[in-house]
Enzyme design. Structure first.
Site, PDB file in Angstrom:
ATOM      1  N   CYS A  84       0.791  -1.470   0.080  1.00 41.04           N
ATOM      2  CA  CYS A  84      -0.092   0.324   0.133  1.00 41.04           C
ATOM      3  C   CYS A  84       0.629   1.257   0.418  1.00 41.04           C
ATOM      4  O   CYS A  84       0.456   2.582  -0.116  1.00 41.04           O
ATOM      5  CB  CYS A  84      -1.378   0.129   1.354  1.00 41.04           C
ATOM      6  SG  CYS A  84      -1.985  -1.335   1.539  1.00 41.04           S
ATOM      7  N   CYS A 207     -12.982   0.514   7.957  1.00 38.76           N
ATOM      8  CA  CYS A 207     -12.247  -0.103   6.990  1.00 38.76           C
ATOM      9  C   CYS A 207     -12.179   0.519   6.019  1.00 38.76           C
ATOM     10  O   CYS A 207     -13.501   1.535   5.140  1.00 38.76           O
ATOM     11  CB  CYS A 207     -12.522  -1.650   6.592  1.00 38.76           C
ATOM     12  SG  CYS A 207     -12.773  -2.825   8.030  1.00 38.76           S
ATOM     13  N   LYS A 329     -10.176   6.131   3.833  1.00 40.67           N
ATOM     14  CA  LYS A 329     -11.301   6.009   4.003  1.00 40.67           C
ATOM     15  C   LYS A 329     -13.072   5.608   3.235  1.00 40.67           C
ATOM     16  O   LYS A 329     -13.245   5.125   2.806  1.00 40.67           O
ATOM     17  CB  LYS A 329     -12.124   6.689   5.339  1.00 40.67           C
ATOM     18  CG  LYS A 329     -12.631   6.021   6.388  1.00 40.67           C
ATOM     19  CD  LYS A 329     -13.218   4.716   6.220  1.00 40.67           C
ATOM     20  CE  LYS A 329     -14.250   4.202   6.998  1.00 40.67           C
ATOM     21  NZ  LYS A 329     -15.145   3.897   5.527  1.00 40.67           N
ATOM     22  N   HIS A 333      -8.998   3.704  -1.916  1.00 40.11           N
ATOM     23  CA  HIS A 333      -7.027   2.969  -1.282  1.00 40.11           C
ATOM     24  C   HIS A 333      -7.297   2.079  -2.763  1.00 40.11           C
ATOM     25  O   HIS A 333      -6.596   1.133  -2.396  1.00 40.11           O
ATOM     26  CB  HIS A 333      -7.517   2.401  -0.028  1.00 40.11           C
ATOM     27  CG  HIS A 333      -6.387   1.742  -0.226  1.00 40.11           C
ATOM     28  ND1 HIS A 333      -4.563   2.883  -0.291  1.00 40.11           N
ATOM     29  CD2 HIS A 333      -5.694   0.912   1.116  1.00 40.11           C
ATOM     30  CE1 HIS A 333      -3.833   1.986   0.268  1.00 40.11           C
ATOM     31  NE2 HIS A 333      -4.251   1.153   0.585  1.00 40.11           N
TER      32      HIS A 333
END
Ligand code: ZN
Lengths: 386, 148
Positions: A84, A207, A329, A333
């Site tokens: 990430c 998440c 959020k 992502h």
């Protein structure tokens, strides 16, 4: 040390982009970056591409798809990867490209197409960013790792599930104002608290989203940057830290050693401290990650990350506005794109170009914080106007 | 998308004896022959003295729970359509809490929590890591509460 400036920024819309391929997403970001910089691609000497996963793209060297589609060959291009945090690795490699003298105009592209894979498959691939040999067999997923971090933080400092939810509420509030965000809607604390459990104590709204998208920035040497535009934003501090593969090997489960290391390097290089940061984007892959980031970056003392967000201190008008682009959020992502998108957001803030309601007034110093895996790699970058 | 079963990965390492020990009811760490450092999860190579020789060291006693979770959304290899069952994991997605205990000597062991419902777990409680052979003959690590 020679300075490196950002002279162009580009960002695709994040979301479930069934309408576009990986290369087309990258093209969207590169086109807006090139337009923003007002420089022809033929002037760009080198490129670094971040795409996190071969598994999600079902291909080796997915960066070749990007290079080919934007028409970059035969010029130098390579891919940077740290899950990430891949995007920030590409930014760092772009900086190194220029600081080393190899090039003085470098394109940095981050892209990911995640939604073609099923949720269990994405969960599998991301979970294997951790210790797949010894921890993944217990069903440990990305949310699972951060759930363990959350549980330890709650036990040590009394952090509450409401404080975690407050991160989500804040980030959705700002994401709703960001036209590039994946989920442009506000949520209430009640809605976040009543969403289903993914990995206890983390719920659905703790998440981040699984998204498709791309972002690009154009980096230039000091001389070229000054020629290209009157307002380059300078990449003044870079930090990169690493942490243990296994969560079990973290001395303190409530902190990411990699962040502490990276932040120290970046602050020293930029000659500033956390109190000097006007706006920050931090890696809120899970709400607890944002709270831990506040503490690891020095925005508040240890254990006070929960109260910091609860009291609105990380909103615009508070002590340090964080993730006013919506964060991972709400903005989404797309893993490889994220680090580059963070740079785009900070440059936008420092130029005063953020959308109404989410522009931090008089932002001169910005910080990005990008975590790979559950803390195996962390990059902290500091951007300044001066 | 297919991934190799993790157990096969353990069996293809220099610490394959760990999986064999587990199936015999032994939970073991590795001890470096060069400097005596004890590692868990076991490792064949010592990052302190660079020795490649090790012996097995049983992990005994009770530890303290330092964190835990209950994973409700499983990864691919826990999805119900899984055909190949993993040896030291449960083979279906059944919500069982996963915990991390710290032993007195500082070693930390991850395992399935046995005998305590997730909502009754708390950081600091005593749990004992033990090997457990499942109905299908495969072994896993469980963290047992008293009376489990
Ligand atoms: Zn040794």
């Amino acid at each position: 040390m020679a300075r490196v400036g950002v002279v162009g920024i580009g960002h695709s819309r994040f979301g479930i982009r069934e309408d576009a391929s990986l290369r087309e997403l990258a093209f969207e970001a590169v086109r807006s970056c090139i337009n923003d910089a007002d420089v022809p691609l033929s002037d760009v000497q080198s490129m670094v591409v971040a795409i996190a996963s071969d598994e999600l793209s079902y291909a080796l060297q997915p960066s070749a798809q990007v290079g080919d589609y934007i028409g970059f060959h035969p010029k130098p291009s390579f891919r940077a990867e740290a899950a990430c945090a891949s995007g920030s690795m590409a930014v760092r490699a772009g900086w190194m490209n220029i600081a080393s003298g190899l090039a003085d105009l470098v394109l940095v592209v981050g892209a990911e197409k995640m939604t073609e894979a099923s949720t269990p498959d994405v969960t599998e691939v991301l979970g294997r960013a951790g210790d797949f040999l010894w921890e993944h067999p217990f069903g440990m997923t990305f949310p699972g790792y951060y759930a363990m971090i959350a549980r330890a933080h709650m036990a040590k400092y009394g952090t509450t599930e409401e404080q975690l939810a407050a991160v989500a509420v804040k980030n959705h509030k700002y994401g709703a104002l960001n036209p590039n965000a994946h989920m442009r809607k506000e949520i209430t604390l009640e809605k976040a608290m009543s969403s289903f459990v993914v990995a206890d104590p983390l719920k659905l709204f703790d998440c981040c989203l699984v998204s498709d998208g791309a972002a690009a920035i154009l980096l230039a040497s000091e001389a070229v940057a000054k020629k290209l535009r009157p307002d380059p934003v300078w990449l003044s501090g870079l930090g990169l830290g690493t942490g243990s593969l296994a969560l079990a090997h973290r001395e303190d489960l409530t902190s990411l050693e990699a962040t502490v290391e990276a932040a120290g390097q970046a602050y020293r290089m930029a000659g500033i401290g956390p109190e000097d940061v006007d706006v920050a984007v931090v890696h809120d892959c899970f709400t607890i990650a944002e709270i831990v980031a506040y503490e690891d970056l020095g925005f508040c003392p240890r254990g006070e990350g929960g109260p910091l967000v609860e009291h609105g201190e990380t909103c615009i008008g508070g002590r340090i506005p964080v993730n006013v682009d919506g964060g991972l959020k709400s903005k989404g992502h797309p893993v490889g794109a994220t680090g580059v998108a963070m740079a785009v957001e900070i440059v936008k803030q420092l130029r005063g170009q953020a959308e109404e309601g989410r522009q931090v007034p008089q932002a001169d110093v910005g910080l990005s914080h990008n975590v790979g895996g559950n803390g195996q790699h962390t990059a902290v970058h500091i951007f300044t106007r001066a | 998308m297919q991934f190799r079963d993790f157990s096969l990965l353990v069996r293809d390492t220099k610490v394959r004896g760990f999986a064999e020990g587990l199936e015999r009811g032994e939970l073991r760490a590795s001890r470096c022959v060069g400097c005596g450092a004890v590692h868990f999860p076991p490792r064949s190579d010592c990052p302190t003295c660079w020795s490649g020789e090790f012996t097995w060291e049983p992990i005994t006693g009770t530890g303290r729970l330092i964190t835990y979770t209950l994973i409700k959304v499983p990864p691919r290899h826990f999805a119900p359509d899984l055909t190949q069952r993993a040896p030291f994991s449960t083979y279906v997605y059944a919500p069982t809490a996963v915990g991390l205990v710290e032993m007195e000597d500082g070693l930390r062991v991850m395992g399935w929590v046995c005998g305590v419902a997730a909502q009754n777990l708390h950081v600091g409680m005593a749990l004992t890591p033990k090997p457990e052979v499942l109905d299908d003959g495969r072994a896993t690590i469980v963290l047992k509460s008293e009376g489990c």
